[in-house]
Write an enzyme that holds these catalytic residues in place. Sequence first.
Site, PDB file in Angstrom:
ATOM      1  N   HIS A 155      17.323  17.155   2.796  1.00 18.28           N
ATOM      2  CA  HIS A 155      17.059  17.494   1.383  1.00 18.28           C
ATOM      3  C   HIS A 155      15.810  18.367   1.279  1.00 18.28           C
ATOM      4  O   HIS A 155      15.813  19.412   0.615  1.00 18.28           O
ATOM      5  CB  HIS A 155      16.880  16.196   0.588  1.00 18.28           C
ATOM      6  N   GLU A 156      14.731  17.956   1.965  1.00 17.83           N
ATOM      7  CA  GLU A 156      13.489  18.728   1.903  1.00 17.83           C
ATOM      8  C   GLU A 156      13.605  20.051   2.663  1.00 17.83           C
ATOM      9  O   GLU A 156      13.015  21.065   2.266  1.00 17.83           O
ATOM     10  CB  GLU A 156      12.327  17.900   2.452  1.00 17.83           C
ATOM     11  N   HIS A 159      14.863  22.749   0.484  1.00 20.21           N
ATOM     12  CA  HIS A 159      13.786  23.324  -0.327  1.00 20.21           C
ATOM     13  C   HIS A 159      12.982  24.335   0.493  1.00 20.21           C
ATOM     14  O   HIS A 159      12.711  25.453   0.054  1.00 20.21           O
ATOM     15  CB  HIS A 159      12.827  22.230  -0.804  1.00 20.21           C
ATOM     16  N   ASP A 166      16.021  20.794  -6.846  1.00 17.73           N
ATOM     17  CA  ASP A 166      16.639  19.491  -7.092  1.00 17.73           C
ATOM     18  C   ASP A 166      17.740  19.600  -8.137  1.00 17.73           C
ATOM     19  O   ASP A 166      17.629  20.359  -9.115  1.00 17.73           O
ATOM     20  CB  ASP A 166      15.582  18.489  -7.561  1.00 17.73           C
TER      21      ASP A 166
END
Length: 891
Positions: A155-156, A159, A166
Amino acid sequence: SITMASKAAAVLLLVYLSGSTFGIKLTGNGYTDILIAINPEVPEDPVLITQIEEMFKEASRHLLNATKKHLYFKEVAILVPPNWNKGNYSKAKTEVYDKANIIIDEPNKLHGDQPYTLQYGECGSEGRYIHLTPDFMLNDDVSKYYGPRGKVFVHEWAHLRWGVFDEYNEEKPFYLSGSIIEATRCTINITGKYIHKRDQRDCTTDPVTGLYTEDCVFYPDKQQTTSASIMYNQGLSVKEFCTKETHNTEAPNIQNRLCGNRGVEEVITSLSVDAGVAVVPTPPSILPTFTVVQCRQRVVCLVLDVSGSMAAGSRMLNLRQAATLFIQKIVEDQAYIGIVQFTATATIREPLTLIDGEASRDKLVGSLPLSAGGGTDICAGVLGGDGDGAIGDAIILLTDGESSINCQKRVNESGATVHTITLGPKANIDVKELSDISGNTESSIFPNVYRYLNMICLFFQQLESTGLNMIGWFNGSVSIDRTIGNKTSFLVIYERSPPDILVLSPFTRTYDTSHFKHDAPAKTLTLDIEGTAETGQWKYSLLNKESTAQSMSMTVTSRAVSDAIPPVMVKTHMSQQSSNGSKPMLVYAEVNQKGVPVILADVMATLKSDSGDQYQLQLLDNGAGADAFRNDGIYSSYFTELTTGKYSLKVKVHNNDGMARFSLRRHSGALYIPGYVVNGQVVMNPPKPPVSEDDLQADVGSFTRTVIGESFSVLLPPGVPPPNFPPNKITDLNAEIEEDKVLLTWTAPGEDMDQGTATAYEIRFSEDSDLLRSNFSTAHLVTYDLSPKKAGSPEKLSFTLFSIIKNGTTLFFAAKAEDKSFLKSETSNIIQVTKIVPKAPVPSPTDAPDTSGSGVNITAIVISVTTVTMVACLIASVTMCSIKSRRVNHA
């Protein structure tokens, strides 16, 4: 000139151990050169290294699944602190803390143990770093509230690497899709229950907003039948990112607002740094390999060009001033410094010398060269300065760059970190490559370049760096705030003859020229304040006693008042290091105190070209124009005056009026999971630990900071005039209700992005958001009597929705701006307006009948913001617009 002199002295602060976080490479299908660094404040624990390795192994498997068997993690370096001594760690080569892509550090006040990624905002652009805490890595009772560590890391990573955002929104957890209340999520097929968090009853609807009440929470089923999306909730059984087909374009989340309603997979494949990467067969093993390294004593070699071309102008003076400042003020005790000079061959002027007091520093300064002459061989200097045992050392090359270079491969193999500073206007383009191959900086001293030393725990701060070419008095002031004051120094650099100097402390002391240490060969005067400098406003004056103008500059530096009080820190950079003029560049400045954003400061950027052109830009943190998020401590602006040349960047931040505050605005990060539905039952997690608003809203106090970014270049195609850019995209279109009127508000864009004033606006609407996205020209036109204001100004437009619109009718609005050349901005985010007519309450048997007629239905309109991209035209005359034979009147 003194501008040239002060820039030379300044630039070593720019290059000394600074570095870009963008060193990640994609080799085949595998990511290499990933650096994860552990902060020195983290206690030594070998289990932490094991946990890092296990997280990456798990993440590599998840990444492969999420990218359709395409990408995985291949090589990872773990940088442990210098104060760790229980392991057998290899010596670091070019790895330093400032370059880390992932940082493991103690929690800050704002995020606690939440994993997060620092992003500056552009969709598709790489982030700065991922932040994880030791408790998240070591304590399963902490990490379980975010999900499996490997999936959280993916998830990170999305980014950091691909610049996506998000898909949840804690501020807007629900929205209306037609008449149906939906949780903000992707995909829309994520299933779960809407439950009151206090008593686990089914959620109830607010009759005014039409949405669920504030204490309602969407608890997703832990096991899902859909496969997406990791960017919504990484703790579910989902394995993929939302695709173009499965993406929820209506959800009011940051991904939609900043990425034009594109799904994550679409951004990865079309906008990110990995867009268009060829797919190659996946190897049998996708488990990453690891190296654990440690920075030891600092070893820096100054490699100084003393060839004949350096005799031109003030190049040798600039070189000596820069090196003197570095040795006397910047490099820390217990580091080793060596000095090599070169012409056609290299000569060691000083072997590696331990910095252990003033005597060692004075000895090195006394060995700096004074004259120049002879041929030039930069390779001889760089390779001659990289002696035995120097692997991983920092080489700081000061040169005019007027030499051919053919040693790039050997420099790369040496393992040295090369920082290049060019002191002349004719530097060989290959000079920059010497820095690029080790992932470091190249700077030109044409601008006034000076950057604070952002080495971890050193907290070197530059407060002031300014100069003028003038006759008479040169006056100024600088703030010493409560977080700094140790080793405070005032440095004056002059062109020909020393000026008279007066420095006034806030309360008790006056310092004149007699208090300054004079270095006549370097043409500098230095005042070192004993102990801790007084807090408050310091004033200074320089008097040029000559009858003709000369250049003079003042530079003020200080360090943290104690290890326990982190100072306000500032970093700055450009969105691109080079540009061909095809798109505008962005200027960023990040202001924070140990990760907590500092807002409401005054931030000014000065950009100066090698031809002398100078531009000043006010950087804003208003969530509009170049700035993605309001009050996140990242100040931004577009730079549109692009002409061919090399540019410097200096940013000055001050808070003299006491307005600056800390902010509650969080960065992009993994969702704290409120709970799940398991076998039909809601399993709740404890509430997310709160952030203390009292701590974060405290007054930061008066402060001043001056920082310098790396140099950047613009090279327009031959014969092509400077580009003309359209107004920037409106990203903060919003709405509220004033009686029976809808009020649209937004921040005005400019003539060229966020500079100047646009010519006109256009606003369109439809009941079908898909129609707006696919065929805007058929949508309805709202017209107005509104002249655009200057960029950055608030705009508003109100109009009436007649009661004949049916209950539950939803309209979508968006805006576009146009400049005098008829160039149009991208379409804004979409605002969604839904009319709700609640039913009248049923009177109880004891209530008296309502005979006044006031018991009629109350009309309410609920506004929610989604970010649906659409195309719009612009008409500036007042007309009447219809929607399916019903009327909308402009108020």
